[in-house]
Design an enzyme around this catalytic site. Structure first.
Site, short mmCIF file in Angstrom:
data_model
loop_
_atom_site.label_atom_id
_atom_site.label_comp_id
_atom_site.label_asym_id
_atom_site.label_seq_id
_atom_site.Cartn_x
_atom_site.Cartn_y
_atom_site.Cartn_z
N GLY A 91 0.81 -1.22 0.00
CA GLY A 91 0.00 0.00 0.00
C GLY A 91 0.84 1.26 0.00
O GLY A 91 0.34 2.35 0.30
N TRP A 98 -0.33 4.29 -2.30
CA TRP A 98 -1.51 4.94 -1.73
C TRP A 98 -1.14 5.79 -0.53
O TRP A 98 -1.58 6.95 -0.41
CB TRP A 98 -2.52 3.87 -1.34
CG TRP A 98 -3.89 4.39 -0.99
CD1 TRP A 98 -4.44 5.60 -1.33
CD2 TRP A 98 -4.89 3.71 -0.24
NE1 TRP A 98 -5.72 5.70 -0.84
CE2 TRP A 98 -6.02 4.55 -0.17
CE3 TRP A 98 -4.94 2.45 0.37
CZ2 TRP A 98 -7.18 4.18 0.51
CZ3 TRP A 98 -6.10 2.08 1.04
CH2 TRP A 98 -7.21 2.94 1.10
N HIS A 111 11.57 1.27 2.51
CA HIS A 111 11.24 -0.15 2.65
C HIS A 111 12.25 -0.83 3.58
O HIS A 111 12.21 -2.05 3.73
CB HIS A 111 11.27 -0.84 1.28
CG HIS A 111 10.17 -0.43 0.36
ND1 HIS A 111 8.85 -0.40 0.75
CD2 HIS A 111 10.18 -0.06 -0.95
CE1 HIS A 111 8.10 -0.02 -0.27
NE2 HIS A 111 8.88 0.20 -1.31
N TYR A 125 -4.01 -1.86 5.61
CA TYR A 125 -4.49 -1.61 4.25
C TYR A 125 -5.97 -1.96 4.10
O TYR A 125 -6.76 -1.17 3.55
CB TYR A 125 -3.64 -2.41 3.26
CG TYR A 125 -4.02 -2.26 1.81
CD1 TYR A 125 -3.47 -1.24 1.04
CD2 TYR A 125 -4.91 -3.15 1.21
CE1 TYR A 125 -3.81 -1.11 -0.31
CE2 TYR A 125 -5.26 -3.01 -0.13
CZ TYR A 125 -4.70 -2.00 -0.88
OH TYR A 125 -5.04 -1.87 -2.20
N ARG A 151 -1.95 -1.92 -10.34
CA ARG A 151 -2.46 -3.16 -10.94
C ARG A 151 -3.96 -3.32 -10.70
O ARG A 151 -4.75 -3.27 -11.61
CB ARG A 151 -1.69 -4.37 -10.41
CG ARG A 151 -1.95 -5.65 -11.20
CD ARG A 151 -1.12 -6.80 -10.66
NE ARG A 151 -1.59 -7.23 -9.35
CZ ARG A 151 -2.55 -8.13 -9.14
NH1 ARG A 151 -3.16 -8.70 -10.17
NH2 ARG A 151 -2.91 -8.46 -7.91
N LYS A 152 -4.36 -3.50 -9.42
CA LYS A 152 -5.79 -3.64 -9.10
C LYS A 152 -6.21 -2.77 -7.93
O LYS A 152 -7.34 -2.31 -7.87
CB LYS A 152 -6.12 -5.11 -8.80
CG LYS A 152 -6.14 -5.99 -10.04
CD LYS A 152 -6.76 -7.35 -9.74
CE LYS A 152 -6.89 -8.18 -11.01
NZ LYS A 152 -7.51 -9.50 -10.72
N GLY A 153 -5.33 -2.57 -6.96
CA GLY A 153 -5.65 -1.70 -5.84
C GLY A 153 -6.81 -2.17 -5.00
O GLY A 153 -7.60 -1.36 -4.52
#
Length: 312
Positions: free
Chosen positions: A61, A64, A119, A207, A277-279
């Site tokens: 995530g 976002w 990260h 998320y 991609r799809k979220g």
């Protein structure tokens, strides 16, 4: 630095047909560019107490979270019709510690304390980031969805089809702890354990909860990073406007995120569209066999059960 990296344990990912190599440094797997960034930040980065870190395991995530944080801190300068997010992808709006150290240090010199994304494992953060009481926002996600997103992201980067990149091999490697910034469970455990010692400087965001009802999480995020919404803003629908601006539907439809490139000046630049991609949550159900589900759930219980975080 390259001489050191050459001596490290390495692993070429079988599901990517040996087109992607990871190196193990201080018990963490990373690809070469992130590893170089980690070593450089260890040597030269000095955190400021006003710094705010947006930390995450890859594909949890991050895009976002960056968009939301940027929209929150810049809402006095821009609205949902003038935001740079309309023409610039979120990863280019918030600097990444692993790759944008010079930019971050320039911001610090100019007293521009914009959020810093990373990260890194908690133990891999530069010492000053762990001792200066910087605030840390950590977003986490269902492990199965992380694996699916990670799998598609990497196979598209190295230009392999689903047929050419066996998903079951990706799952096996992930469960062995061999993944970029892996092991996954050590990443979560590091931040979770640190949050027990200093709960006041950590905000954990899930998320799936954000997808279900984003308003409470966005309010928490704004409060935590020092940009709370006023009652007047709440009445005017500013929170909802930010959520709409940063939604997967909005961001993925923008031309910059459909055809642009992330870090086009670099040899290994990435198409912006690969970050969208799809979220959504639950896509793992289209990929995992019963055997895989049992394997992952057992691993989560074994490695992360004590945290109380729901990751399956």
């Amino acid at each position: 630095m390259e001489d050191i990296i050459k001596t490290l344990p390495q692993h070429t990912c079988s599901f990517l047909k040996q087109r992607f190599t990871l190196y193990k440094y201080q018990d963490v797997w990373n690809h070469q560019e992130f590893l170089e960034g980690r070593m450089l930040s260890e040597q030269t980065f000095k955190a400021h107490p006003n710094d705010v870190f947006l930390a995450s395991y890859p594909k949890s995530g991050t895009t976002w979270l960056k968009a939301l944080a940027f929209a929150i801190i810049t809402r006095e300068k821009f609205d949902d019709s003038t935001s740079p997010l309309l023409t610039t992808m979120p990863h280019d709006c918030i600097p990444l510690l692993e790759k944008d150290l010079e930019k971050i240090q320039e911001n610090q010199r100019n007293s521009l304390y914009t959020p810093i994304s990373t990260h890194f494992h908690y133990k891999s953060l530069p010492e000053s980031a762990r001792t200066s009481n910087c605030k840390i926002v950590y977003i986490y996600r269902n492990m199965k969805d992380v694996i699916v997103s990670y799998y598609h992201f990497l196979r598209q980067i190295v230009k392999l089809s689903v047929e050419e990149a066996p998903f079951e091999e990706a799952v096996d490697e992930f469960c062995q702890g061999i993944s970029s910034c892996g092991p996954y469970w050590e990443h979560i455990l590091g931040y979770w354990k640190a949050s027990l010692e200093k709960p006041e400087i950590f905000l954990f965001l899930k998320y799936e909860d954000m997808k279900k009802d984003p308003v409470p999480s966005v309010k928490k995020l704004a409060d935590f990073i020092g940009h709370p919404f006023t009652p007047k803003e709440e009445e005017a629908g500013v929170i909802e406007n930010i959520i709409k601006l940063c939604s997967f539907e909005k961001l993925s439809s923008l031309e910059v995120n459909k055809s642009g490139m992330h870090r086009p000046e670099e040899a290994h630049s990435i198409e912006n569209r690969l970050y969208f991609r799809k979220g959504k949550d639950g896509d793992w159900k289209n990929y995992f066999t019963d055997e895989m589900i049992e394997k992952i759930d057992k691993l989560i219980d074994e490695k992360l059960g004590a945290t109380g975080l729901v990751l399956k």
